[in-house]
Write a protein that holds these residues in place. Structure first.
Motif, PDB file in Angstrom:
ATOM      1  N   TYR A 175     -43.791  32.464 -13.941  1.00  0.00           N
ATOM      2  CA  TYR A 175     -43.659  32.549 -12.493  1.00  0.00           C
ATOM      3  C   TYR A 175     -42.295  32.074 -12.002  1.00  0.00           C
ATOM      4  O   TYR A 175     -41.730  32.654 -11.076  1.00  0.00           O
ATOM      5  CB  TYR A 175     -44.744  31.692 -11.822  1.00  0.00           C
ATOM      6  CG  TYR A 175     -46.149  32.208 -11.979  1.00  0.00           C
ATOM      7  CD1 TYR A 175     -46.671  33.131 -11.086  1.00  0.00           C
ATOM      8  CD2 TYR A 175     -46.984  31.753 -13.001  1.00  0.00           C
ATOM      9  CE1 TYR A 175     -47.974  33.597 -11.203  1.00  0.00           C
ATOM     10  CE2 TYR A 175     -48.279  32.210 -13.135  1.00  0.00           C
ATOM     11  CZ  TYR A 175     -48.777  33.140 -12.234  1.00  0.00           C
ATOM     12  OH  TYR A 175     -50.062  33.600 -12.361  1.00  0.00           O
ATOM     13  N   HIS A 176     -41.783  31.021 -12.623  1.00  0.00           N
ATOM     14  CA  HIS A 176     -40.553  30.407 -12.120  1.00  0.00           C
ATOM     15  C   HIS A 176     -39.329  31.310 -12.275  1.00  0.00           C
ATOM     16  O   HIS A 176     -38.285  31.054 -11.666  1.00  0.00           O
ATOM     17  CB  HIS A 176     -40.306  29.076 -12.841  1.00  0.00           C
ATOM     18  CG  HIS A 176     -40.006  29.186 -14.298  1.00  0.00           C
ATOM     19  ND1 HIS A 176     -40.947  29.592 -15.213  1.00  0.00           N
ATOM     20  CD2 HIS A 176     -38.857  28.965 -15.004  1.00  0.00           C
ATOM     21  CE1 HIS A 176     -40.410  29.594 -16.418  1.00  0.00           C
ATOM     22  NE2 HIS A 176     -39.157  29.230 -16.316  1.00  0.00           N
ATOM     23  N   LEU A 177     -39.439  32.376 -13.079  1.00  0.00           N
ATOM     24  CA  LEU A 177     -38.319  33.296 -13.285  1.00  0.00           C
ATOM     25  C   LEU A 177     -38.391  34.521 -12.360  1.00  0.00           C
ATOM     26  O   LEU A 177     -37.476  35.348 -12.357  1.00  0.00           O
ATOM     27  CB  LEU A 177     -38.287  33.768 -14.747  1.00  0.00           C
ATOM     28  CG  LEU A 177     -38.105  32.674 -15.805  1.00  0.00           C
ATOM     29  CD1 LEU A 177     -38.128  33.278 -17.199  1.00  0.00           C
ATOM     30  CD2 LEU A 177     -36.809  31.899 -15.573  1.00  0.00           C
ATOM     31  N   MET A 178     -39.446  34.637 -11.582  1.00  0.00           N
ATOM     32  CA  MET A 178     -39.625  35.799 -10.705  1.00  0.00           C
ATOM     33  C   MET A 178     -38.722  35.701  -9.487  1.00  0.00           C
ATOM     34  O   MET A 178     -38.366  34.601  -9.041  1.00  0.00           O
ATOM     35  CB  MET A 178     -41.088  35.884 -10.247  1.00  0.00           C
ATOM     36  CG  MET A 178     -42.080  36.120 -11.364  1.00  0.00           C
ATOM     37  SD  MET A 178     -43.797  36.056 -10.737  1.00  0.00           S
ATOM     38  CE  MET A 178     -44.708  36.412 -12.251  1.00  0.00           C
ATOM     39  N   PHE A 200     -42.661  36.355  -6.638  1.00  0.00           N
ATOM     40  CA  PHE A 200     -43.233  35.016  -6.788  1.00  0.00           C
ATOM     41  C   PHE A 200     -44.259  34.751  -5.689  1.00  0.00           C
ATOM     42  O   PHE A 200     -45.375  34.301  -5.953  1.00  0.00           O
ATOM     43  CB  PHE A 200     -42.109  33.980  -6.740  1.00  0.00           C
ATOM     44  CG  PHE A 200     -42.551  32.565  -7.003  1.00  0.00           C
ATOM     45  CD1 PHE A 200     -43.155  32.210  -8.194  1.00  0.00           C
ATOM     46  CD2 PHE A 200     -42.335  31.573  -6.059  1.00  0.00           C
ATOM     47  CE1 PHE A 200     -43.557  30.906  -8.439  1.00  0.00           C
ATOM     48  CE2 PHE A 200     -42.724  30.265  -6.288  1.00  0.00           C
ATOM     49  CZ  PHE A 200     -43.333  29.934  -7.491  1.00  0.00           C
ATOM     50  N   LYS A 201     -43.906  35.055  -4.452  1.00  0.00           N
ATOM     51  CA  LYS A 201     -44.819  34.851  -3.326  1.00  0.00           C
ATOM     52  C   LYS A 201     -46.105  35.660  -3.509  1.00  0.00           C
ATOM     53  O   LYS A 201     -47.211  35.177  -3.259  1.00  0.00           O
ATOM     54  CB  LYS A 201     -44.133  35.243  -2.012  1.00  0.00           C
ATOM     55  CG  LYS A 201     -42.996  34.324  -1.596  1.00  0.00           C
ATOM     56  CD  LYS A 201     -42.318  34.879  -0.353  1.00  0.00           C
ATOM     57  CE  LYS A 201     -41.085  34.061   0.031  1.00  0.00           C
ATOM     58  NZ  LYS A 201     -40.381  34.630   1.214  1.00  0.00           N
ATOM     59  N   LYS A 202     -45.936  36.919  -3.932  1.00  0.00           N
ATOM     60  CA  LYS A 202     -47.090  37.796  -4.116  1.00  0.00           C
ATOM     61  C   LYS A 202     -48.028  37.250  -5.191  1.00  0.00           C
ATOM     62  O   LYS A 202     -49.255  37.240  -5.029  1.00  0.00           O
ATOM     63  CB  LYS A 202     -46.617  39.201  -4.494  1.00  0.00           C
ATOM     64  CG  LYS A 202     -47.727  40.243  -4.564  1.00  0.00           C
ATOM     65  CD  LYS A 202     -47.185  41.610  -4.973  1.00  0.00           C
ATOM     66  CE  LYS A 202     -46.180  42.119  -3.954  1.00  0.00           C
ATOM     67  NZ  LYS A 202     -45.689  43.487  -4.310  1.00  0.00           N
ATOM     68  N   GLU A 203     -47.455  36.788  -6.308  1.00  0.00           N
ATOM     69  CA  GLU A 203     -48.268  36.246  -7.397  1.00  0.00           C
ATOM     70  C   GLU A 203     -48.970  34.962  -6.984  1.00  0.00           C
ATOM     71  O   GLU A 203     -50.119  34.711  -7.373  1.00  0.00           O
ATOM     72  CB  GLU A 203     -47.397  36.000  -8.636  1.00  0.00           C
ATOM     73  CG  GLU A 203     -46.902  37.252  -9.324  1.00  0.00           C
ATOM     74  CD  GLU A 203     -48.026  38.022  -9.992  1.00  0.00           C
ATOM     75  OE1 GLU A 203     -49.090  37.422 -10.279  1.00  0.00           O
ATOM     76  OE2 GLU A 203     -47.846  39.238 -10.218  1.00  0.00           O
ATOM     77  N   ARG A 263     -41.790  26.435  -7.320  1.00  0.00           N
ATOM     78  CA  ARG A 263     -41.068  27.057  -8.436  1.00  0.00           C
ATOM     79  C   ARG A 263     -40.736  26.012  -9.500  1.00  0.00           C
ATOM     80  O   ARG A 263     -40.830  26.269 -10.702  1.00  0.00           O
ATOM     81  CB  ARG A 263     -39.801  27.733  -7.926  1.00  0.00           C
ATOM     82  CG  ARG A 263     -39.147  28.651  -8.946  1.00  0.00           C
ATOM     83  CD  ARG A 263     -37.898  29.286  -8.364  1.00  0.00           C
ATOM     84  NE  ARG A 263     -38.170  30.291  -7.361  1.00  0.00           N
ATOM     85  CZ  ARG A 263     -38.483  31.555  -7.634  1.00  0.00           C
ATOM     86  NH1 ARG A 263     -38.600  31.945  -8.898  1.00  0.00           N
ATOM     87  NH2 ARG A 263     -38.695  32.420  -6.658  1.00  0.00           N
ATOM     88  N   ASN A 264     -40.363  24.825  -9.062  1.00  0.00           N
ATOM     89  CA  ASN A 264     -40.062  23.732  -9.987  1.00  0.00           C
ATOM     90  C   ASN A 264     -41.299  23.347 -10.803  1.00  0.00           C
ATOM     91  O   ASN A 264     -41.233  23.182 -12.025  1.00  0.00           O
ATOM     92  CB  ASN A 264     -39.571  22.516  -9.199  1.00  0.00           C
ATOM     93  CG  ASN A 264     -39.306  21.310 -10.081  1.00  0.00           C
ATOM     94  OD1 ASN A 264     -38.292  21.219 -10.762  1.00  0.00           O
ATOM     95  ND2 ASN A 264     -40.231  20.353 -10.077  1.00  0.00           N
ATOM     96  N   ASP A 265     -42.443  23.227 -10.118  1.00  0.00           N
ATOM     97  CA  ASP A 265     -43.682  22.853 -10.805  1.00  0.00           C
ATOM     98  C   ASP A 265     -44.106  23.929 -11.808  1.00  0.00           C
ATOM     99  O   ASP A 265     -44.558  23.624 -12.914  1.00  0.00           O
ATOM    100  CB  ASP A 265     -44.803  22.625  -9.787  1.00  0.00           C
ATOM    101  CG  ASP A 265     -44.684  21.276  -9.091  1.00  0.00           C
ATOM    102  OD1 ASP A 265     -43.744  20.534  -9.406  1.00  0.00           O
ATOM    103  OD2 ASP A 265     -45.535  20.972  -8.238  1.00  0.00           O
ATOM    104  N   PHE A 266     -43.969  25.188 -11.413  1.00  0.00           N
ATOM    105  CA  PHE A 266     -44.341  26.267 -12.327  1.00  0.00           C
ATOM    106  C   PHE A 266     -43.396  26.324 -13.523  1.00  0.00           C
ATOM    107  O   PHE A 266     -43.792  26.716 -14.619  1.00  0.00           O
ATOM    108  CB  PHE A 266     -44.369  27.610 -11.604  1.00  0.00           C
ATOM    109  CG  PHE A 266     -45.716  27.939 -11.033  1.00  0.00           C
ATOM    110  CD1 PHE A 266     -46.735  28.395 -11.849  1.00  0.00           C
ATOM    111  CD2 PHE A 266     -45.979  27.776  -9.682  1.00  0.00           C
ATOM    112  CE1 PHE A 266     -47.989  28.687 -11.335  1.00  0.00           C
ATOM    113  CE2 PHE A 266     -47.224  28.069  -9.155  1.00  0.00           C
ATOM    114  CZ  PHE A 266     -48.235  28.528  -9.984  1.00  0.00           C
TER     115      PHE A 266
END
Length: 238
Positions: free
Chosen positions: A120-123, A128-131, A157-160
């Protein structure tokens, strides 16, 4: 009556405040201790940590004085919080500190079986929002508020990034603690990821299923707390 401390850890992007609504339903013998991570809740002004090791050290510094011989405690973590519980157990044992009497892994499969990663963090932001919306747990109109997105999206994003780069190993250690693993009935976990928790203990291991998907934790408060009470109160009244 024995008092039991229950340390709770949030999911990616979440605040420990999600556990406050448990308070009215917990047995009086259980002391609720939600643990806030940097960058959210009452620690919103602190910079989020970028590695799991940093997070574990921060948590240990927070709860170390509460972990004492003869004072029972339990750990609960949902999703990324479950990963935190697993790594925290390793650190506690390495440091020769008293182990908890019980560990609750919620919405978290065993770490020694690698899952299919979405990274996820690379999207890009839109994907990212959609996922994130597809996962559930985020209000449908949340992303309509730019001021909230500016704060929340980098944290999430950091947590993912931490969760997505989880190190998998085929090795696992059996402990004497009891384990309860909780899942939503609609969660996409293979049988091995769910049942594998039985390999992590020589104590009891119970699997519980709740209505909903990955974020059943928001809608099944009473049922979740009922399971926790049933697991911990017998000891408290001994």
């Amino acid at each position: 009556m024995n008092k039991i401390k229950l340390f709770c850890f949030p999911y990616a992007g979440g605040s420990a405040m999600i556990y406050n609504k448990w308070e009215p339903f917990l047995d009086g013998s259980i002391i609720l201790k939600p643990i806030e991570l940097p960058g959210r809740g009452k620690r919103i002004k602190e910079k989020p940590m970028t590695s799991l090791d940093e997070i574990i050290e921060d948590i240990l510094n927070t709860i170390e004085s509460d972990i004492k011989v003869g004072e029972p405690y339990a750990l609960f973590g949902h999703s990324m919080g479950g990963l935190i519980v697993h790594q925290l157990l390793e650190k506690i044992q390495t440091n020769k500190m008293p182990l908890p009497m019980h560990a609750f892994f919620s919405g978290k499969g065993v770490p020694h079986i690698e899952r299919k990663k979405k990274n996820y963090h690379l999207m890009d932001d839109d994907t990212f929002k959609k996922e994130i919306m597809n996962l559930g747990g985020t209000p449908p109109n949340f992303f309509e508020y730019p001021e909230l997105v500016d704060i929340f999206l980098p944290l999430l994003r950091n947590d993912f990034s931490i969760a997505d780069t989880e190190i998998h190993t085929q090795k696992y250690e059996q402990r004497t603690i009891n384990i309860t693993a909780m899942f939503g009935k609609e969660e996409e976990f293979c049988e091995e990821k769910r049942n594998g928790w039985k390999n992590y203990t020589i104590g009891s291991c119970t699997l519980k299923y709740f209505k909903g998907g990955h974020f059943f934790i928001h809608d099944e408060t009473k049922e979740i707390v009922k399971v926790i009470n049933n697991e911990l109160v017998t000891f408290a009244k001994a």
